[in-house]
Design an enzyme around this catalytic site. Structure first.
Site, PDB file in Angstrom:
ATOM      1  N   GLU A   1      -2.866  -1.263   3.410  1.00 14.15           N
ATOM      2  CA  GLU A   1      -2.883  -2.408   4.329  1.00 14.15           C
ATOM      3  C   GLU A   1      -4.280  -3.018   4.466  1.00 14.15           C
ATOM      4  O   GLU A   1      -4.902  -2.973   5.530  1.00 14.15           O
ATOM      5  CB  GLU A   1      -2.297  -1.997   5.684  1.00 14.15           C
ATOM      6  CG  GLU A   1      -0.855  -1.524   5.550  1.00 14.15           C
ATOM      7  CD  GLU A   1      -0.144  -1.315   6.878  1.00 14.15           C
ATOM      8  OE1 GLU A   1      -0.827  -1.196   7.920  1.00 14.15           O
ATOM      9  OE2 GLU A   1       1.103  -1.266   6.872  1.00 14.15           O
TER      10      GLU A   1
ATOM     11  N   GLU B   1       6.169   1.321   1.773  1.00 18.19           N
ATOM     12  CA  GLU B   1       6.172   1.796   3.162  1.00 18.19           C
ATOM     13  C   GLU B   1       7.019   0.934   4.075  1.00 18.19           C
ATOM     14  O   GLU B   1       6.921  -0.290   4.056  1.00 18.19           O
ATOM     15  CB  GLU B   1       4.738   1.838   3.726  1.00 18.19           C
ATOM     16  CG  GLU B   1       4.694   2.332   5.171  1.00 18.19           C
ATOM     17  CD  GLU B   1       3.308   2.255   5.793  1.00 18.19           C
ATOM     18  OE1 GLU B   1       2.325   2.587   5.108  1.00 18.19           O
ATOM     19  OE2 GLU B   1       3.208   1.855   6.966  1.00 18.19           O
TER      20      GLU B   1
END
Length: 477
Positions: free
Chosen positions: A236, A331
């Site tokens: 991220e 994810e």
């Protein structure tokens, strides 16, 4: 005389076929035996049934009906599948290791084994250093404030030698071919411009040092018998508020890969895949801009995605821009506040079926396990992330919705399977595969609220089946 004998025989036979009341008795009809041709595993949104093999007979036929049809075409093929699974966070390893020996082995066999009760997880993502679902933050080269170690002489996997690495070794004994992806949440803080585990950016003067950090990581894990199949440069990269985390813009990631990480891998003869981005579907321009850089692209295997923002079709957007590079779904979490029914429908529709229909080679849920308090996690880390399993005590664990989300694919679609064509009809979202041993697998979600009767058509024959609203089924033939 002959006429009299024949007449007597006719009367005798006729009398034998009459009951005592004089009615004609027809010979008994022996029903033909219909053999089952399609196995069928079901999970219902109301939790009444969870990954149970059904006993109904499903056989292909050609009798016409008016039901909607999901048609499978194995001649039209798409991507090859790497696997389905979870992120084995440090916290997940810690709580699984807290089980007593008998329960731990039972759980590991159920997750990674290949017997009738196993779900055969085939892909794991792990953190390089701590994730936010570790008890504390750490890297593999932590130093007192003000110190640096550009030669990485203090590099050590020691923080993960307590829980993660020993558990990975146990998993590899059960499934030696499981694929593993490594992802950092933060570099060592002395490489960052804010000297913190939270946010900040990697200082350009340490790009080459950080590239060697990855090299050492892969080499040291290999010494432990753990092969890292792929890495992403940063989890991220546009979310610097987590603990740990790092801000890494697309231009910075492109620079890091083409001028440092890629050449370092090549020099060290490392064939671990470099997979970029590893963030939400709302910014497909991030991976596309990196892949548009030919020098960076030459080192890159593909792009990875999460779905906390954007639409799953972003994977196809990136695939279509660079069809020679793969895409991965890495994810999505289920929350402590979520419902079984709601999460089952949304995750099957998007994470499993959606990612696969948009070229993904993997579908991974977030953390594999947590304790009953949704821990452990770092200060500021996720405190609502619900694992695939909850470890209740040293002798007890429970299976949560993410377990079943992954199981409907991982149990039936092994590594090396190929996605084949199938059509979506109304609320019947689906995806189909051909396995390495030639079996066909169809995962179907009824995204509606009412029961649906439908056909599954293959090679001009079909079966008739049905699914309640909110239910998911995996069909195998």
């Amino acid at each position: 005389m002959k006429f009299i004998v024949v007449l007597f025989l006719i009367i005798s036979i006729s009398n034998c076929n009459k009951s005592s009341e004089g009615e004609i008795v027809k010979p008994p009809v022996i029903p033909s035996v219909v053999e089952n041709e399609v196995d069928f595993w079901l999970t219902k949104g109301d939790e009444a049934v969870k990954l149970q093999k059904q006993t109904s007979i499903l056989a292909f036929g050609s009798s016409y009906n008016i039901y909607p049809t999901v048609e499978i075409n194995e001649s039209q093929t798409f991507q090859t599948i790497d696997g389905f699974g979870f992120t084995l966070t440090g916290g997940s390893a810690q709580v699984i290791n807290s089980l007593n020996l008998e329960k731990k082995q039972e759980l590991l066999q159920k997750l990674f084994g290949s017997n009738e009760n196993a779900i055969s997880v085939s892909y794991l993502r792990i953190s390089i250093g701590a994730s936010d679902l570790d008890e504390t933050t750490f890297s593999y080269n932590d130093l007192p404030i003000g110190q640096t170690d550009v030669n990485l002489t203090n590099f050590s996997l020691a923080p993960d030698q307590i829980h993660l690495i020993p558990l990975l070794k146990e998993i590899l004994k059960i499934n030696p071919s499981i694929k593993i992806m490594g992802t950092p949440w933060s570099p060592p803080v002395w490489m960052k411009d804010n000297n913190s585990t939270i946010g900040g950016s990697l200082q350009p003067q340490y790009y080459s040092v950080y590239a060697q950090y990855f090299v050492k990581y892969i080499q040291k894990m290999k010494e432990q018998g753990i092969i890292i199949n792929a890495i992403t440069p940063q989890n991220e990269p546009l979310h610097p508020g987590n603990n740990p985390s790092l801000l890494m813009l697309a231009s910075q990631q492109a620079d890091f890969i083409k001028n440092h990480l890629g050449p370092a891998f090549r020099t060290a003869n490392i064939d671990t895949k470099i997979i970029i981005y590893d963030h939400n579907c709302d910014k497909p321009e991030y991976p596309i801009s990196i892949l548009n850089d030919a020098a960076a692209k030459s080192y890159i295997a593909g792009s990875a995605f999460h779905l906390y923002a954007g639409d799953i079709s972003a994977l196809s957007t990136v695939h279509n821009a660079h069809p020679d590079k793969d895409v991965y779904f890495t994810e999505q979490y289920t929350a402590s506040t979520g419902s079984f029914n709601g999460d089952l429908k949304w995750h099957l529709k998007n994470v499993i079926i959606g990612s696969m229909r948009n070229w993904s080679k993997t579908a991974l849920e977030w953390n594999l396990a947590n304790n009953s308090s949704f821990g452990p996690h770092t200060p500021g880390g996720c405190n609502t992330c619900k694992g695939g399993v909850t470890i209740n005590s040293s002798a007890s664990y429970s299976q949560n919705v993410a377990f079943y989300i992954i199981a409907h694919a991982s149990k039936f679609v092994p590594t090396g399977s190929v996605r084949i064509s199938s059509n979506i009809v109304g609320n019947l979202h689906n995806v189909a595969f051909k396995t390495p041993d030639g079996k066909k697998v169809l995962i179907v979600l009824n995204d509606g609220n009412s029961n649906e009767i439908f056909n599954i058509k293959f090679n001009n024959k079909w079966i008739v089946t049905s699914l309640e609203g909110g239910s998911v089924a995996t069909y195998i033939w």
